[in-house]
Design an enzyme around this catalytic site. Structure first.
Site, PDB file in Angstrom:
ATOM      1  N   CYS A 104      27.265  45.555  42.013  1.00 11.19           N
ATOM      2  CA  CYS A 104      28.155  44.399  42.048  1.00 11.19           C
ATOM      3  C   CYS A 104      27.805  43.386  40.963  1.00 11.19           C
ATOM      4  CB  CYS A 104      28.155  43.751  43.422  1.00 11.19           C
ATOM      5  SG  CYS A 104      26.583  43.880  44.273  1.00 11.19           S
ATOM      6  N   VAL A 160      38.886  44.452  51.579  1.00  9.13           N
ATOM      7  CA  VAL A 160      38.412  44.522  52.967  1.00  9.13           C
ATOM      8  C   VAL A 160      38.022  43.132  53.461  1.00  9.13           C
ATOM      9  CG1 VAL A 160      36.650  45.496  54.475  1.00  9.13           C
ATOM     10  CG2 VAL A 160      37.650  46.887  52.660  1.00  9.13           C
ATOM     11  N   GLU A 181      29.816  38.677  50.318  1.00  4.79           N
ATOM     12  CA  GLU A 181      29.185  39.016  49.041  1.00  4.79           C
ATOM     13  C   GLU A 181      30.108  40.028  48.367  1.00  4.79           C
ATOM     14  OE1 GLU A 181      25.834  38.337  47.812  1.00  4.79           O
ATOM     15  OE2 GLU A 181      25.647  36.709  49.251  1.00  4.79           O
ATOM     16  N   GLY A 206      30.847  43.822  50.030  1.00  5.47           N
ATOM     17  CA  GLY A 206      31.810  44.874  49.703  1.00  5.47           C
ATOM     18  C   GLY A 206      32.942  44.362  48.842  1.00  5.47           C
ATOM     19  N   SER A 207      34.141  44.835  49.134  1.00  4.76           N
ATOM     20  CA  SER A 207      35.267  44.550  48.245  1.00  4.76           C
ATOM     21  C   SER A 207      36.146  43.415  48.781  1.00  4.76           C
ATOM     22  CB  SER A 207      36.135  45.794  48.102  1.00  4.76           C
ATOM     23  OG  SER A 207      36.850  45.993  49.311  1.00  4.76           O
TER      24      SER A 207
END
Lengths: 504, 469
Positions: B244, B192, B210, B188-189
């Site tokens: 991504c 977070v 990741e 994710g980002s």
């Protein structure tokens, strides 16, 4: 270092209430936050200029480490003697030779490790180059611990150098003479822009970590490790944590008691019990407890004579804090079967074996770094395994038995960083085996190739050419079911022959 | 309704019972997952269409087939990965058994993102199963249809004692993270990721992150422009830029840019027709919030739109858009775009381009289009990124023999194939000794003498590659 602590001039100037020094009256050698930032910046600039990338540079630095250890062996022995009363034998064998061997192993294998590794391709990448290239991470922060101050700083450093990084190294403040020696010697042997030794206290570590490194390598205890992990979380920094804890050791009814006692006694009482990998407590089969304790008593006399205080082969506690904590546990847990003498002025604690220890005794509730070996009794292997699994996962699990089924059970039904049967510590010294923890004993590992990999990034590379569009066109829009079927069909074809494939 | 800690306790006691350890169990669960995929393809495609308007083609190749492939690869190779790895011994350990054992960690938490909601949730699950762990899946609530489908199908096919799905948004995830896991796998980002790492640090839980990043794409030297345009456009606008590893921005010389633009225009027309909005092959932005974020970025950008720019708020549509005259400090360069905008920055020389990309954070992927291997090699050596691909985009992550993961700001840890198995295992060093050679051992015992020391030194310095004792 007891008595009043006076504040030296430079600490006063910086508004600190206490300071560290090697001997009372000498100036404080502490590094300050502004200095860390400056050193980190210098290391980063040097890294970005690409100095550390060449194999020849890395080999030269590794050879310099070896040279430093050889030319200053007596200085290291001397410093370790002052800090830990470490006998020359132990200093050489468990610290200096260990680091040297890691450096030589890295020198001999560096070319191979630096080679790109080609990987197996599939149908659609047959005409491409698919490989992994190991690249350095950047500037790493290495924190050593006091029980093996040279080894826990320099073995990770060997890995960092081999992988092409720059580094800031912080030897433990508890072993001040060794820290000061490293601080003095490293600039004479290693590149002055790439590698810096800083003298920081544990309180400063979170602040240093937040300056942003590309990797943090920490050896120490669990609470310090947690603070490092929390600081690293704030900067998304990957960490390797090697954390001490309570390493259990099971002694079976079916074993060679004499050899068992010798190996355990050696492992537990070298460096006066101050080791991350020594067996911390014994779970002894009830039928052999008495014989084991007797055998341990004999070994200790064999090793250190009737009065270990007189033996030049026996160490001392690193400081009063550790001494007091160990001493306090000693008398409140079980019964002293061997040893028990303490002399505060010398920070001396005799090699001590405690029996009739229970799980709720103070010594089993805390991590003690000292020459005290609690012996608990169990009725069978099941009890031992259940006991071990109730505790946090340790760095090492040990088992002594002539019965391979018992060994297999201990190995497969417990979890720990590493496992050794019928001996202790050796598995953590082998350059070909990874050394690290799991769960509460840490994350990541090092030694040999594992050090190189810890401090590298394995970059996946797919090198294609634009000359062949024969298969790739199938994937472009406008999407057609017919093309999808073709791709799926080709995939399945490969699956049948190779077990897998993906056509893109 | 079970609470999080009840679920975790249940999974943990299953793990402690040792049920996930035998290979047979792991293979059986992998085969169940395979059945889940093959028997529910229509429902899967449907859910992905609801969430992202993903065309069937994209869903099949980037979600379904990727998972099935990973399953085939793992099933075929699991046995060899599970074998102990014997290591070379030294003089003193010749009679011992020294090996590295791969052991499961325990209960793994897998948090998936919304852009490839199935693949990026199930690929780590495959690794977790293969490595002998139990797992809790937390699909992204943003891709709501897939979230619901996963929650329905996993308990139907997989052992409910070992694998569970937890649903919820940010609050529930925060609560879930208060528990102790043996590994957390997050895709994710960056924002977070900080929270996740912090929650993990309290329990000393290892984490695989990741994360995305701005994946640059460089075009220098001799280039086959039409092919490059096609591959670039395909990797950029696949999933309408919400990948991504999509090329985030382009760097090339002015001349290359001028040659590229007509080729790109033609390619976009070939792919999506003159009216991309009517093309069934272009997905949509996942949610109104993400659509708004992208449109604000576009508004703030000082670049010039030369292709696309159209949008439709109601259908969350944004046209494949190319911008030129974008400066390094433009709005589009502030964060990962994650949408169908392709800014083109110019740098006349390769050196300038490399300096530009090195001023950015390390990305998840880095791309170079060039016929000249010297150009490709220079970029490869002088830059750092999770992965690297020349003359194409995205597909390097489809090869299961290559590790997929980030470095620096794009994360740490990796997976796919054997790499996933290793990431979710503990490599435990094992030494099995006997009672013999005690005389040799005797060299290390006190009382210490110079003689013993010389002997020990001699035995270890005899072979420079030998470690102590």
């Amino acid at each position: 270092m007891s008595g009043k602590t006076r504040v030296c001039y430079s600490c006063q100037r910086n508004g600190r209430l206490t300071c560290r020094r090697t001997r009372l009256g000498e100036p404080c050698l502490k590094t300050y936050p502004l200095e860390y930032e400056g050193l980190l910046r210098r290391a980063r600039v040097t890294f970005q200029a690409g100095h550390t990338l060449k194999e020849s540079f890395r080999v030269a630095q590794l050879e310099a480490v070896v040279q430093m250890l050889e030319e200053h062996e007596s200085d290291f022995v001397d410093a370790l003697g002052k800090d830990l009363h470490k006998p020359r034998f132990e200093a050489v064998v468990s610290e200096l030779v260990l680091v040297k061997n890691e450096a030589l192993y890295a020198i001999n294998n560096l070319k191979k490790w630096m080679q790109p590794q080609h990987v197996e391709r599939n149908l659609s990448t047959t005409l491409d180059e698919c490989l992994m290239v190991s690249q350095p991470l950047g500037v790493v922060f290495i924190v050593g611990t006091w029980c093996s101050p040279v080894e826990t700083c320099l073995v990770p450093l060997v890995g960092a150098i081999a992988a092409g990084n720059c580094a800031l190294i912080s030897p433990s403040e508890c072993t001040a003479h060794t820290a000061e020696l490293l601080h003095r010697l490293i600039p004479f042997y290693l590149d002055n822009e790439c590698f810096h030794v800083i003298l920081a206290g544990t309180r400063d570590f979170p602040e240093v970590v937040e300056l942003k490194f590309d990797h943090v390598f920490f050896t120490g205890n669990r609470s310090e490790g947690t603070r490092i992990a929390q600081a690293a979380a704030r900067t998304l920094t990957p960490v390797t944590l090697i954390l001490g804890g309570k390493n259990p050791c099971y002694v079976d009814q079916d074993c060679d008691i004499a050899t068992t006692a010798q190996r355990i006694a050696w492992a537990r009482f070298h460096n006066a019990g101050q080791s991350l990998v020594a067996p911390f407590y014994i779970l002894c089969h009830t039928t052999v407890t008495a014989r084991l304790v007797q055998a341990l008593k004999c070994c200790l006399t064999q090793f250190y004579g009737s009065d270990p205080r007189e033996s030049s082969s026996y160490g001392r506690m690193v400081n009063l804090d550790i001494f007091n904590r160990t001493k306090n546990m000693l008398w409140r847990s079980g019964k002293v079967a061997v040893g028990g003498q303490v002399i505060e002025a010398e920070k001396y604690i005799a090699p001590t074996v405690l029996t009739e220890v229970t799980e709720s005794d103070p010594i089993m509730q805390q991590d003690i770094f000292g020459p005290v070996l609690p012996v608990l009794t169990v009725n069978n292997v099941d009890e031992a395994i259940a006991f071990i699994n109730k505790q946090e996962k340790p760095l090492c699990v040990y088992a002594y038995s002539s019965n391979s089924k018992v060994i297999t059970r201990l190995m497969s039904e417990t979890s720990s960083g590493s496992f050794c049967s019928n001996d202790s510590i050796l598995q953590s010294l082998m350059v070909a085996l990874p050394f690290g923890g799991v769960g509460a004993s840490g994350m990541g590992s090092y030694h040999g190739r594992y050090s190189f990999d810890t401090f590298s990034h394995r970059k996946s590379c797919l090198l294609r050419s634009t000359r062949f569009e024969c298969v790739t066109y199938l994937r472009y829009p406008p999407y057609e079911d017919r093309n999808l079927s073709l791709m799926t069909w080709a995939s399945t074809l490969s699956q049948k022959s190779q077990g897998w494939c993906h056509i893109l | 309704m079970e609470t999080h800690s009840q679920i975790l306790d249940r999974l943990r006691s299953s793990f402690r019972s040792g049920i996930t350890v035998p290979e047979a169990f792991r293979q059986a669960q992998l085969k169940q997952l395979m059945s889940l995929m093959t028997e529910n393809e229509d429902q899967i495609l449907d859910a992905l269409k609801k969430d992202l308007a993903k065309p069937k083609f994209e869903s099949v190749i980037a979600e379904v087939d990727m998972v099935i492939n990973e399953l085939h690869f793992t099933i075929a190779n699991l046995n060899s990965w599970m074998q102990p790895e014997y290591v070379s011994k030294n003089l003193a350990t010749k009679l011992d058994d020294c090996f590295v054992r791969r052991e499961p960690l325990g209960v793994v938490l897998i948090i998936g993102p919304w852009n490839y909601p199935l693949q990026l949730l199930l690929s780590p699950l495959i690794a977790a199963i293969g490595a002998g762990n139990c797992a809790i899946l937390k699909p992204s609530e943003v891709s709501a249809a897939t979230d619901a489908l996963v929650a329905e199908l996993i308990p139907k096919y997989m052992s409910q004692d070992c694998y569970a799905v937890v649903r919820g948004a940010a609050e529930e995830t925060k609560a879930l993270l208060k528990n102790r896991f043996d590994h957390i796998f997050y895709t994710g980002s960056q924002a977070v990721a900080h929270h996740i790492l912090h929650a993990a640090a309290d329990h000393l839980t290892p984490v695989t992150l990741e994360l995305g990043g701005k994946c640059p794409c460089l075009i220098y030297g001799k280039v086959n422009i039409p092919y490059a345009a096609r591959r670039l456009a395909w990797s950029k606008f696949f999933n309408t830029g919400q990948s991504c590893v999509a090329p985030d921005f382009l760097v090339c010389s002015k001349a290359t840019r001028d040659a590229l633009l007509p080729a790109l225009r033609q390619t976009l027309e070939d792919f999506y027709s003159k009216e991309p909005e009517s093309s069934a092959d272009l997905p949509r932005i996942v949610s109104p919030r993400h659509w708004t974020r992208l449109m604000e970025l576009l508004k703030r950008s000082k670049g010039k739109v030369v292709m696309g720019g159209e949008s439709n708020e109601e259908s969350k549509y944004i046209a494949p858009t190319v911008l030129v005259d974008v400066a390094e400090d433009d709005a589009l360069m502030e964060e990962e775009i994650f949408g169908p905008f392709l800014p083109i920055l110019t740098a006349e020389t390769l050196e300038e381009a490399i300096a530009l990309i090195n001023r950015q954070e390390k990305p998840l992927a880095l791309y170079v289009f060039s016929e000249e291997s010297s150009v490709v090699n220079t970029v490869l050596e002088k830059s750092s990124s999770g992965g690297f691909c020349s003359n194409d985009g995205i597909i390097h992550m489809a090869l299961p023999t290559l590790p997929f993961g980030g470095v620096g700001a794009s994360g740490f840890g990796s997976y796919h194939g054997r790499w996933g198995f290793e990431t979710l295992s503990h490599q435990r060093a094992v030494m099995l000794r006997g009672w013999t050679l005690e005389r040799l051992n005797g060299l290390r015992y006190p009382p210490y003498t110079e003689d013993k020391l010389s002997w020990l030194r001699w035995t270890t310095s005899a072979k420079p590659s030998c470690s102590l004792m």
